[in-house]
Design a protein around this motif. Structure first.
Motif, PDB file in Angstrom:
ATOM      1  N   ILE A 190       0.758  -1.213   0.104  1.00 53.41           N
ATOM      2  CA  ILE A 190       0.046   0.111   0.058  1.00 53.41           C
ATOM      3  C   ILE A 190       0.972   1.427   0.011  1.00 53.41           C
ATOM      4  O   ILE A 190       0.518   2.212  -0.755  1.00 53.41           O
ATOM      5  N   HIS A 191       1.987   1.237   0.882  1.00 53.42           N
ATOM      6  CA  HIS A 191       2.967   2.294   0.855  1.00 53.42           C
ATOM      7  C   HIS A 191       3.657   2.611  -0.668  1.00 53.42           C
ATOM      8  O   HIS A 191       3.443   3.712  -1.107  1.00 53.42           O
ATOM      9  N   TYR A 192       3.752   1.617  -1.318  1.00 53.03           N
ATOM     10  CA  TYR A 192       4.264   1.461  -2.755  1.00 53.03           C
ATOM     11  C   TYR A 192       3.357   2.221  -3.676  1.00 53.03           C
ATOM     12  O   TYR A 192       3.697   3.414  -4.395  1.00 53.03           O
ATOM     13  N   ALA A 193       2.076   1.875  -3.547  1.00 55.04           N
ATOM     14  CA  ALA A 193       0.949   2.331  -4.398  1.00 55.04           C
ATOM     15  C   ALA A 193       0.801   3.686  -4.103  1.00 55.04           C
ATOM     16  O   ALA A 193       0.721   4.550  -5.135  1.00 55.04           O
ATOM     17  N   LEU A 194       0.635   4.055  -2.825  1.00 54.23           N
ATOM     18  CA  LEU A 194       0.251   5.570  -2.588  1.00 54.23           C
ATOM     19  C   LEU A 194       1.481   6.530  -2.907  1.00 54.23           C
ATOM     20  O   LEU A 194       1.288   7.738  -3.126  1.00 54.23           O
ATOM     21  N   TYR A 195       2.615   6.092  -2.562  1.00 57.73           N
ATOM     22  CA  TYR A 195       3.806   6.864  -2.995  1.00 57.73           C
ATOM     23  C   TYR A 195       4.160   6.897  -4.637  1.00 57.73           C
ATOM     24  O   TYR A 195       5.021   7.716  -5.020  1.00 57.73           O
ATOM     25  N   SER A 196       3.471   6.157  -5.370  1.00 65.82           N
ATOM     26  CA  SER A 196       3.326   5.936  -6.684  1.00 65.82           C
ATOM     27  C   SER A 196       2.398   7.038  -7.487  1.00 65.82           C
ATOM     28  O   SER A 196       2.323   7.036  -8.582  1.00 65.82           O
ATOM     29  N   GLY A 197       1.636   7.509  -6.653  1.00 66.52           N
ATOM     30  CA  GLY A 197       0.531   8.565  -6.998  1.00 66.52           C
ATOM     31  C   GLY A 197      -0.937   7.876  -7.289  1.00 66.52           C
ATOM     32  O   GLY A 197      -1.652   8.658  -7.764  1.00 66.52           O
ATOM     33  N   VAL A 198      -0.904   6.792  -6.838  1.00 66.66           N
ATOM     34  CA  VAL A 198      -2.323   6.016  -7.107  1.00 66.66           C
ATOM     35  C   VAL A 198      -3.015   5.931  -5.768  1.00 66.66           C
ATOM     36  O   VAL A 198      -2.511   5.922  -4.618  1.00 66.66           O
ATOM     37  N   LYS A 199      -4.204   6.254  -5.909  1.00 67.00           N
ATOM     38  CA  LYS A 199      -5.347   6.303  -4.752  1.00 67.00           C
ATOM     39  C   LYS A 199      -5.700   4.886  -4.422  1.00 67.00           C
ATOM     40  O   LYS A 199      -5.411   3.919  -5.295  1.00 67.00           O
ATOM     41  N   GLY A 200      -5.957   4.694  -3.252  1.00 65.70           N
ATOM     42  CA  GLY A 200      -6.454   3.414  -2.890  1.00 65.70           C
ATOM     43  C   GLY A 200      -7.490   3.143  -2.055  1.00 65.70           C
ATOM     44  O   GLY A 200      -7.996   4.162  -1.155  1.00 65.70           O
ATOM     45  N   ILE A 201      -8.400   1.879  -2.265  1.00 70.87           N
ATOM     46  CA  ILE A 201      -9.459   1.700  -1.426  1.00 70.87           C
ATOM     47  C   ILE A 201      -9.277   0.313  -1.089  1.00 70.87           C
ATOM     48  O   ILE A 201      -9.288  -0.598  -1.901  1.00 70.87           O
ATOM     49  N   PHE A 202      -9.589  -0.139   0.212  1.00 67.68           N
ATOM     50  CA  PHE A 202      -9.362  -1.450   0.844  1.00 67.68           C
ATOM     51  C   PHE A 202     -10.298  -1.721   1.749  1.00 67.68           C
ATOM     52  O   PHE A 202     -10.933  -1.023   2.647  1.00 67.68           O
ATOM     53  N   THR A 203     -10.405  -3.081   2.021  1.00 66.19           N
ATOM     54  CA  THR A 203     -11.331  -3.332   3.065  1.00 66.19           C
ATOM     55  C   THR A 203     -10.436  -4.180   4.218  1.00 66.19           C
ATOM     56  O   THR A 203      -9.223  -4.698   4.084  1.00 66.19           O
ATOM     57  N   MET A 204     -10.887  -4.370   5.304  1.00 72.02           N
ATOM     58  CA  MET A 204     -10.325  -4.995   6.498  1.00 72.02           C
ATOM     59  C   MET A 204     -11.229  -5.453   7.441  1.00 72.02           C
ATOM     60  O   MET A 204     -12.301  -4.848   7.608  1.00 72.02           O
ATOM     61  N   HIS A 205     -11.074  -6.461   8.292  1.00 75.73           N
ATOM     62  CA  HIS A 205     -11.844  -6.974   9.589  1.00 75.73           C
ATOM     63  C   HIS A 205     -11.666  -6.107  10.829  1.00 75.73           C
ATOM     64  O   HIS A 205     -10.674  -6.113  11.244  1.00 75.73           O
ATOM     65  N   SER A 206     -12.643  -5.358  11.191  1.00 76.59           N
ATOM     66  CA  SER A 206     -12.723  -4.361  12.240  1.00 76.59           C
ATOM     67  C   SER A 206     -13.852  -4.221  12.635  1.00 76.59           C
ATOM     68  O   SER A 206     -14.632  -3.710  11.656  1.00 76.59           O
ATOM     69  N   LYS A 207     -14.222  -4.126  13.701  1.00 79.95           N
ATOM     70  CA  LYS A 207     -15.803  -3.582  14.342  1.00 79.95           C
ATOM     71  C   LYS A 207     -15.587  -2.225  14.927  1.00 79.95           C
ATOM     72  O   LYS A 207     -16.581  -1.485  15.049  1.00 79.95           O
ATOM     73  N   CYS A 208     -14.459  -1.581  15.319  1.00 77.68           N
ATOM     74  CA  CYS A 208     -14.431  -0.237  15.886  1.00 77.68           C
ATOM     75  C   CYS A 208     -13.222   0.003  15.847  1.00 77.68           C
ATOM     76  O   CYS A 208     -12.019  -0.587  15.441  1.00 77.68           O
ATOM     77  N   VAL A 209     -12.767   1.482  16.259  1.00 76.92           N
ATOM     78  CA  VAL A 209     -11.526   2.137  16.238  1.00 76.92           C
ATOM     79  C   VAL A 209     -10.376   1.208  17.011  1.00 76.92           C
ATOM     80  O   VAL A 209      -9.418   0.822  16.523  1.00 76.92           O
ATOM     81  N   ASP A 210     -10.691   0.587  18.079  1.00 76.24           N
ATOM     82  CA  ASP A 210      -9.946  -0.077  19.158  1.00 76.24           C
ATOM     83  C   ASP A 210      -9.428  -1.299  18.268  1.00 76.24           C
ATOM     84  O   ASP A 210      -8.141  -1.498  18.461  1.00 76.24           O
ATOM     85  N   ASP A 211     -10.110  -2.043  17.440  1.00 79.25           N
ATOM     86  CA  ASP A 211      -9.787  -2.929  16.720  1.00 79.25           C
ATOM     87  C   ASP A 211      -8.553  -2.522  15.689  1.00 79.25           C
ATOM     88  O   ASP A 211      -7.563  -3.138  15.412  1.00 79.25           O
ATOM     89  N   LEU A 212      -8.967  -1.453  15.115  1.00 81.84           N
ATOM     90  CA  LEU A 212      -7.982  -0.792  14.050  1.00 81.84           C
ATOM     91  C   LEU A 212      -6.569  -0.885  14.826  1.00 81.84           C
ATOM     92  O   LEU A 212      -5.583  -0.926  14.362  1.00 81.84           O
ATOM     93  N   LYS A 213      -6.712  -0.214  16.030  1.00 86.76           N
ATOM     94  CA  LYS A 213      -5.776   0.185  16.758  1.00 86.76           C
ATOM     95  C   LYS A 213      -4.674  -1.138  17.241  1.00 86.76           C
ATOM     96  O   LYS A 213      -3.493  -0.967  17.382  1.00 86.76           O
TER      97      LYS A 213
END
Length: 289
Positions: free
Chosen positions: A246-269
């Motif tokens: 994802i770092h490679y894509a974003l720093y190549s000037g490409v926008k990104g949209i992704f999904t992930m398993h998480s039900k709240c901000v604490d899960d993300l953290k």
């Protein structure tokens, strides 16, 4: 479902007839059916939206093998790579998971023998289900999107929403004067486009290129090198390799949209690598379903 026969044609005649009788008695089953699970010497279980329906027919090993042969068009060897990944994608975009006795060589699965379970996951497109999410992630002023993560627990429709987002971004959205974008999809498990012999079984838009059966790290690099996407989309990110890609894509000037398993901000953290993307403002939007 697009066509009931897309699934039923793989079943031996006696099981085919059982399903036809079941559907004729209750036509709602067709619309609510999400999975058909078959296990050796056990009843067939049909997963509906809010309950399981038990079909009192114990499927045997021979019938499981017959179904597998039909799924593989009588050439199991030709589907060996998919079998080793644990699933087969069939016409219509439906995906059949399988389990059995794995043969391991050099820490890698090279075959699956004595197939004991099949899970037919019914593919459904829900067109325009992404409208509310699109309002949050489109940057109208710059005719692009914000780098976004769509988060939800399993079974909440992340992939379905992502698929519809890709379709609409790829085709363009006339009512808000959003011009269509070149989209690159890394379809690691074949669940977004549901490719069948190289043809997407789901509508993913007219400007979308798909690479499947490859991990996100390799897929993102290949798409950026070869297809020059404006937007990259991936399902279920989480590993450090995913983050690096994802770092490679974003720093190549490409926008990104992704999904992930998480039900709240604490899960993300709890996923520190992913949360760094948010903390550093590389990911600009997080949408919880």
């Amino acid at each position: 479902m697009k066509d009931t026969n897309e699934i039923l044609r793989y079943f031996p005649n006696n099981i085919y007839q059982i399903f036809l009788n079941l559907f004729s008695e209750n036509n709602k089953i067709i619309n609510e059916m999400q999975e058909i699970r078959m296990r050796v010497n056990r009843p067939i279980v049909i997963k509906l939206r809010d309950k399981d329906l038990i079909v009192q027919y114990n499927i045997n090993q021979t019938e499981i093998l017959q179904i597998l042969e039909r799924l593989c068009e009588n050439s199991i060897y030709a589907y060996k790579n998919q079998i080793c990944e644990g699933f087969i994608t069939v016409r219509g975009g439906h995906r059949v998971g399988l389990t059995g006795s794995c043969v391991i060589e050099n820490k890698k699965i090279i075959n699956v023998k004595y197939i004991s379970s099949l899970n037919f996951r019914i593919a459904r497109e829900v067109l325009n289900c992404s409208t509310r999410v699109l309002r949050e992630i489109i940057d109208i002023e710059n005719n692009t999107i914000y780098n976004t993560i769509i988060a939800a627990p399993p079974g909440r429709g992340k992939t379905t929403v992502l698929r519809d987002i890709i379709r609409r971004l790829s085709d363009g959205i006339e009512e808000i004067n959003f011009k269509g974008k070149i989209c690159g999809v890394v379809d690691e498990r074949g669940e977004i486009a549901s490719m069948y012999k190289g043809i997407p079984q789901n509508d993913i838009g007219i400007r979308t290129d798909v690479i499947e059966n490859v991990d996100k790290y390799q897929g993102i690099h290949m798409l950026i090198r070869t297809m020059a996407p404006e937007i990259i989309a991936c399902d279920e990110i989480g590993s450090s390799d995913d983050v690096e890609a994802i770092h490679y894509a974003l720093y190549s000037g490409v926008k990104g949209i992704f999904t992930m398993h998480s039900k709240c901000v604490d899960d993300l953290k709890n996923n520190k690598k992913i949360y760094e993307l948010i903390d550093n403002k590389e990911i600009q939007k997080v949408v919880f379903l």
